[in-house]
Each structure stands twice: as C-alpha cells, then as structure tokens.
Design an enzyme around this catalytic site. Structure first.
Site, short mmCIF file in Angstrom:
data_model
loop_
_atom_site.label_atom_id
_atom_site.label_comp_id
_atom_site.label_asym_id
_atom_site.label_seq_id
_atom_site.Cartn_x
_atom_site.Cartn_y
_atom_site.Cartn_z
N ASN A 109 0.85 -31.88 -32.99
CA ASN A 109 1.95 -32.02 -33.96
C ASN A 109 2.44 -33.35 -33.16
O ASN A 109 2.53 -33.44 -32.22
CB ASN A 109 3.04 -31.38 -34.18
CG ASN A 109 3.80 -31.66 -35.38
OD1 ASN A 109 3.47 -32.21 -36.18
ND2 ASN A 109 5.12 -31.44 -35.26
N HIS A 111 6.25 -35.31 -33.67
CA HIS A 111 7.35 -35.45 -34.28
C HIS A 111 8.29 -36.58 -33.82
O HIS A 111 8.36 -37.12 -32.75
CB HIS A 111 8.13 -34.08 -33.48
CG HIS A 111 9.80 -33.74 -33.77
ND1 HIS A 111 9.69 -32.99 -35.12
CD2 HIS A 111 10.70 -34.08 -33.44
CE1 HIS A 111 11.10 -33.20 -35.22
NE2 HIS A 111 11.55 -33.65 -34.08
N SER A 138 7.38 -38.08 -30.38
CA SER A 138 6.71 -37.23 -29.04
C SER A 138 5.36 -36.66 -29.93
O SER A 138 5.61 -36.10 -31.18
CB SER A 138 7.50 -35.89 -28.86
OG SER A 138 8.71 -36.47 -28.33
N ASP A 147 8.73 -26.97 -33.19
CA ASP A 147 8.76 -28.29 -32.21
C ASP A 147 9.23 -28.15 -30.89
O ASP A 147 9.95 -28.84 -30.23
CB ASP A 147 10.02 -29.05 -32.86
CG ASP A 147 9.76 -29.59 -34.43
OD1 ASP A 147 8.86 -29.75 -34.72
OD2 ASP A 147 10.73 -29.59 -35.03
C1 GAR Z 1 6.03 -39.03 -39.35
O1 GAR Z 1 6.80 -39.97 -38.95
C2 GAR Z 1 5.97 -37.72 -38.29
O2 GAR Z 1 6.39 -37.91 -37.28
C3 GAR Z 1 6.73 -36.77 -39.42
O3 GAR Z 1 6.49 -37.24 -40.70
C4 GAR Z 1 6.18 -38.55 -40.77
C5 GAR Z 1 4.69 -38.56 -41.48
O4 GAR Z 1 4.39 -39.84 -41.80
N1 GAR Z 1 6.67 -35.57 -38.77
C6 GAR Z 1 7.83 -34.66 -38.94
O5 GAR Z 1 8.67 -35.02 -39.20
C7 GAR Z 1 7.31 -33.39 -38.69
N2 GAR Z 1 8.43 -32.52 -38.18
P1 GAR Z 1 2.98 -40.13 -42.54
O6 GAR Z 1 2.91 -38.91 -43.57
O7 GAR Z 1 2.98 -41.55 -42.83
O8 GAR Z 1 2.16 -40.02 -41.51
#
Ligand code: GAR
Length: 218
Positions: A109, A111, A138, A147
């Site tokens: 994942n 985060h 991370s 997480d």
């Molecule tokens: C990213 O910033 C990722 O780190 C976050 O969602 C976004 C997805 O962007 N993930 C979380 O918050 C998970 N808890 P994307 O759809 O453009 O890849």
C-alpha cells in the site's frame, strides 16, 4: 523477460495516478500489470488501464450486503489473473484480516504520510494543522493493522510557507510516483519480502521507517 515477469494486480478507487506511474515504469521492470480492479465504476484509473491495454474490472462495494461478501467477490476477480502481488493504489476500502491473510506478505500500500505518523485519512490537512515542517509518503506491506504494516520505503517533502492541502498533495504525489514503482520492482525481483511482521530488503531487516529514498538516490 516478458514470460517471467511478476504478475501484479492493482486495486484503485479513483484517479489512478499511482497506477499510471506503475504501468509506465513496468516496461523497464521485473513486473507486469495484469489487471486493475476498482470498487468504484467511475474511477478514472479504469480509463488509464484501458488506454494502456490492461484489463479492468469493477467490484462495487455498494452492491454487497457486507464487507465479507464484497471481499469474496473481490478475491474471485483478482484470482482470475493469478497475481503474485497486489498493489493498493488509492484503494479506499478497509480490508479485513481474512482478506489480508489470503494474500499474506503479498499486498503493498502507499500512504500519504511518514508512517507511523498520520495514519488514516486527511493527512495533508492534519500535517498543516499541526505545523509540521516535513511531510511525505510511505510504502508498506499490508497487515491487519490499518496503515500499520512494516514500512518498506519513505520519501519526505518540505512543508513551506504558503502550502495548502492541494500544494502538499501535489508535492507528495510527485514523490509517490517515483518510489512506488521502485518498491514494486524490488518485490518482483525477489529482493523484498515480509517475514515475522518485518520488511526485508536484500536479506536485511529494514528499520521501522524503511529505506529513505531522496530524489538523488531514487
Ligand atoms: C495517493 O495520494 C495515495 O497515497 C492515497 O490516495 C492517493 C491516490 O491517488 N492513498 C491513501 O490515502 C490510502 N490511505 P491516485 O489515485 O492518483 O493514485
């Protein structure tokens, strides 16, 4: 190399910019993106997958009465592609222990925080509200603890005067797109494993904050 590349399935819920980065980097890597699953039919990432010629599927959580039946359908879809690795890329559903143990040690994942700080949602705003000078991203193995799985790598960004949630999100996203494909490639090459609830890279147990990747060393 094509026949021996590590098959990867990517789970998304929205934009899919990390999916895009991982697909773009795959041509020069040890992995192949063999399928994409979204829990939201409108996710833009599905269009990105289609444009790249990667099969996509929707498993809409709203169509299932409970988490277990949703996850059963999700696993059935995932398993048609027989991946070795699952990559969560902005997948905004909490996964149960049953699902996680089915793919134990084989789920990554990303985060948007320097874990263990700022687990959960709305990280950019919480970092701003706390007056932090540093923020980041991370990549970690997924365990039952939200997480909370072993961190593989991190990248930091400075929080500067005038930053707001959107500017921070953009800074973090730039670093995400660099470090996530790298971590996926490490796994695909067999360099990265999870053992005893810790991450190991090239046989060495990684510290709690994983490997720090700075722009110069990516
Ligand atoms: C990213 O910033 C990722 O780190 C976050 O969602 C976004 C997805 O962007 N993930 C979380 O918050 C998970 N808890 P994307 O759809 O453009 O890849």
């Amino acid at each position: 190399m094509n026949n021996t590349r590590c098959p990867v399935v990517i789970l998304i819920s929205g934009n899919g910019s990390n999916l895009q980065a991982i697909m773009d980097a795959s041509h020069d890597s040890a992995y192949e993106v063999v399928g994409v699953v979204s829990n939201r039919p409108e996710a833009y990432g599905l269009q990105r997958a289609a444009s790249a010629g990667v099969p996509g599927a929707v498993v809409d959580h709203r169509e299932y009465p409970d988490r277990e039946s949703f996850e059963q359908a999700l696993a059935t879809t995932i398993d048609t592609w027989q991946p070795r690795l699952l990559v969560l890329a902005g997948f905004m559903r909490i996964l149960t222990g049953g699902f996680v143990s089915r793919y134990s040690g084989r789920i990554l994942n990303i985060h948007p925080s320097l874990l263990p700080a700022y687990r959960g949602t709305n990280t950019h705003q919480r970092v701003l509200d706390a007056g932090e000078r540093e923020h980041g991203v991370s990549v970690h193995f997924v365990t039952e603890e939200l997480d909370g799985g072993p961190v593989i790598c991190q990248a930091a960004v400075p929080v500067t005067v005038g930053d707001d949630r959107d500017s921070l999100a953009r800074k973090v996203a730039t670093r995400e797109h660099s470090i996530y494909p790298e971590a996926v490639d490490w796994f695909a090459r067999g360099r990265l494993v999870m053992r005893d609830n810790a991450a190991f890279l090239d046989g060495r147990r990684l510290p709690e904050s994983g490997v720090r990747l700075d722009p110069a060393t990516d």
